[in-house]
Design an enzyme around this catalytic site. Structure first.
Site, short mmCIF file in Angstrom:
data_model
loop_
_atom_site.label_atom_id
_atom_site.label_comp_id
_atom_site.label_asym_id
_atom_site.label_seq_id
_atom_site.Cartn_x
_atom_site.Cartn_y
_atom_site.Cartn_z
N CYS A 1 -0.60 0.03 4.50
CA CYS A 1 -0.75 1.46 4.75
C CYS A 1 -2.19 1.87 5.02
O CYS A 1 -2.48 3.06 5.11
CB CYS A 1 -0.21 2.23 3.55
SG CYS A 1 -0.91 1.65 2.01
C1 LIG Z 1 1.40 -1.99 0.43
S1 LIG Z 1 1.39 -3.65 -0.02
C2 LIG Z 1 3.04 -3.91 -0.52
C3 LIG Z 1 3.18 -4.15 -1.98
C4 LIG Z 1 4.51 -4.73 -2.38
N1 LIG Z 1 5.62 -3.91 -1.94
C5 LIG Z 1 4.60 -4.96 -3.88
O1 LIG Z 1 5.59 -4.56 -4.49
O2 LIG Z 1 3.70 -5.58 -4.44
C6 LIG Z 1 1.28 -4.44 1.55
C7 LIG Z 1 1.25 -5.96 1.46
O3 LIG Z 1 1.46 -6.48 2.77
C8 LIG Z 1 0.69 -7.67 2.92
N2 LIG Z 1 0.50 -7.89 4.36
C9 LIG Z 1 -0.47 -7.38 5.16
N3 LIG Z 1 -0.26 -7.76 6.43
C10 LIG Z 1 0.88 -8.51 6.43
C11 LIG Z 1 1.60 -9.19 7.45
N4 LIG Z 1 1.21 -9.16 8.72
N5 LIG Z 1 2.73 -9.84 7.12
C12 LIG Z 1 3.16 -9.85 5.82
N6 LIG Z 1 2.50 -9.25 4.82
C13 LIG Z 1 1.37 -8.60 5.12
C14 LIG Z 1 -0.57 -7.35 2.15
O4 LIG Z 1 -1.16 -8.54 1.73
C15 LIG Z 1 -0.04 -6.53 0.96
O5 LIG Z 1 0.23 -7.36 -0.12
#
Ligand SMILES: C[S@@+](CC[C@H](N)C(=O)[O-])C[C@H]1O[C@@H](n2cnc3c(N)ncnc32)[C@H](O)[C@@H]1O
Length: 483
Positions: free
Chosen positions: A343
């Site tokens: 986000c």
């Molecule tokens: C807002 S957090 C989500 C947290 C998660 N829902 C939890 O319960 O811990 C977004 C996550 O997406 C991961 N992320 C970022 N880019 C990504 C990608 N291209 N593919 C998969 N994950 C990604 C980040 O590392 C981060 O941990």
């Protein structure tokens, strides 16, 4: 909303035709029009209208007639609706009560994302209001069709029409959902009926037909530390369902894998057969040792040296047998997809947000990736979480984009905000949530919406420290025993 103030009928060609509906019948169908004590609205409104008689048919121009239950175009801005009442008021006015259909741009999807939804598709709402009879300009044909995530099959099934509808839209809850039986003013056999909420008698009845499975697979995209899928697994176990969580790394890699998987299946004519062979197994692992090598030694070796592939069970990126190389393995399908896409491109903490084109941001593009994955896997349920700025930034474009993608795939969908404090957590954090459910599922949220809602008492500081002794102004001790 198409609601507006009532004016008098001015066109003299507009009038009711035929005998009035027998008084006993009219009073039975529309009691609130005949008895002031049965006010339609709990709080009496100035313009509540009372009837002397109801009618079946009206003339809207010379040689142009409309019937109760017909769909019609309304003068201003071409609102469209279904006629649910024709009546003459106690002060002599000719009135048509209309239950409105919403076009995509009239819903939370709004103008900017409406192009994602078929322009002939409309949504029945429960918004009804009274209009002068001559505001009806023409009869149109709006047909009911079944929602279907197989959009090609759905298109074939749509008969010639001005518009079609397959879902209802709730203005209050920003929700697109299956049409409960008998919410549309006039049923197919021509008899009028009032809205009746659908009641679910058992958990199986409520959750849909496919719940016989004791294990349901969950794919947590952007899993981070896995809090979202962990919470969902806890919740599912309370309901006697075992959610099997599956994780993976980069969402975009997973999407290209899916695309390659589809090509491979098409090439080997495996579409349809592969998923049904492994209905409850989706595995995504980065464990290099987890490579199935099922060799059936009992078969005689083919003298030509060629082998026939019986079925594909995995495909993967990278070399599956080489250690330390990323390999993504995928097989089967998935029941639930959840995820909180990154986000940073949305959050108000970011000072260089791309307000003009929010999807032109590397992080925000993950919303597209998320929805593309949903489109590929067509899970039974979808749950996406994000910061509340999803609904505020750039006039809420991204939240509206996400909901319109789900709706365009024929998913039931709801967009809203939940505050953690209302669910027993001692914090105020609020988050935007988007729920989706295939039309084969009974509801977009996992409870019976007609049940009264009772949120947990909010936890406050008082709950945590009110048992401690009070400290007065002349207290000189740094530490005190707990009394
Ligand atoms: C807002 S957090 C989500 C947290 C998660 N829902 C939890 O319960 O811990 C977004 C996550 O997406 C991961 N992320 C970022 N880019 C990504 C990608 N291209 N593919 C998969 N994950 C990604 C980040 O590392 C981060 O941990």
């Amino acid at each position: 909303s198409p609601m507006k103030k009532m004016r008098d009928t001015v066109d003299p060609d507009c009038k009711f035709v035929g005998d009035p509906i027998p008084d006993v019948e009219a009073r039975q169908w529309w009691p609130h029009r005949y008895d002031e004590k049965l006010n339609f609205f709990p709080i009496a409104e100035d313009d509540d209208l009372f009837a002397v008689a109801h009618y079946q048919q009206a003339q809207i121009a010379i040689n142009d007639f409309v019937n109760l239950g017909d769909d019609a175009d309304e003068e201003r801005d071409h609102f469209i609706g279904r006629i649910v009442e024709f009546f003459c008021t106690t002060d002599g006015r000719a009135v048509a009560t209309v239950q409105w259909f919403f076009k995509a741009e009239d819903t939370v999807i709004e103008e900017a994302n409406a192009r994602l939804v078929d322009s002939k598709r409309v949504f029945i709402s429960d918004v009804k209001d009274d209009n002068p009879l001559d505001s009806i300009v023409s009869k149109i044909n709006i047909v009911k069709v079944s929602p279907n995530v197989d959009l090609v099959a759905k298109k074939v099934a749509i008969p010639p029409c001005n518009f079609y509808y397959d879902m209802s839209y709730s203005l209050e809850y920003n929700t697109f959902s299956n049409i409960p039986t008998a919410t549309v003013g006039t049923s197919d056999d021509g008899s009028s009926c009032e809205k009746s909420a659908t009641r679910y008698k058992s958990k199986k009845d409520f959750l849909g037909s496919q719940l016989e499975k004791s294990e349901i697979t969950l794919l947590d995209l952007y899993s981070g530390c896995g809090a979202m899928s962990t919470g969902l697994c806890f919740g599912a176990s309370f309901s006697g369902v075992n959610l099997v969580t599956v994780r993976h790394e980069k969402a975009e890699n997973f999407l290209s894998l899916l695309k390659k998987w589809e090509k491979l299946c098409a090439r080997f004519s495996l579409i349809g057969s592969v998923c049904s062979q492994t209905p409850d197994s989706l595995l995504l692992v980065n464990d290099e040792n987890d490579v199935d090598v099922d060799v059936d030694d009992s078969r005689p070796e083919d003298p030509s040296g060629e082998f026939e592939v019986e079925r594909l069970t995995h495909i993967c990126f990278g070399h599956p047998n080489k250690r330390k190389e990323v390999g993504l393995h995928f097989k089967g399908d998935v029941d639930v997809i959840c995820g909180g896409p990154p986000c940073q491109g949305i959050s108000s903490n970011n000072r260089v947000r791309n307000t003009a084109e929010p999807l032109n941001d590397e992080k925000n593009r993950q919303l597209v990736v998320f929805m593309d994955i949903v489109q590929f896997l067509k899970p039974r349920y979808v749950l996406m979480e994000n910061v509340v700025d999803l609904l505020k930034f750039s006039n809420g474009f991204l939240g509206k984009y996400a909901v319109s993608r789900l709706v365009s795939m024929d998913y039931q969908a709801r967009l809203g905000i939940m505050a953690a404090g209302a669910y027993g957590l001692p914090q105020f954090r609020a988050r935007a949530f988007l729920w989706g459910a295939r039309p084969s599922e009974r509801n977009v949220v996992a409870y019976d919406e007609s049940d009264p809602k009772k949120l947990k008492e909010a936890l406050v500081l008082h709950n945590a420290i009110s048992d401690l002794p009070s400290v007065t102004n002349d207290e000189h001790r740094d530490e005190r025993p707990y009394e």
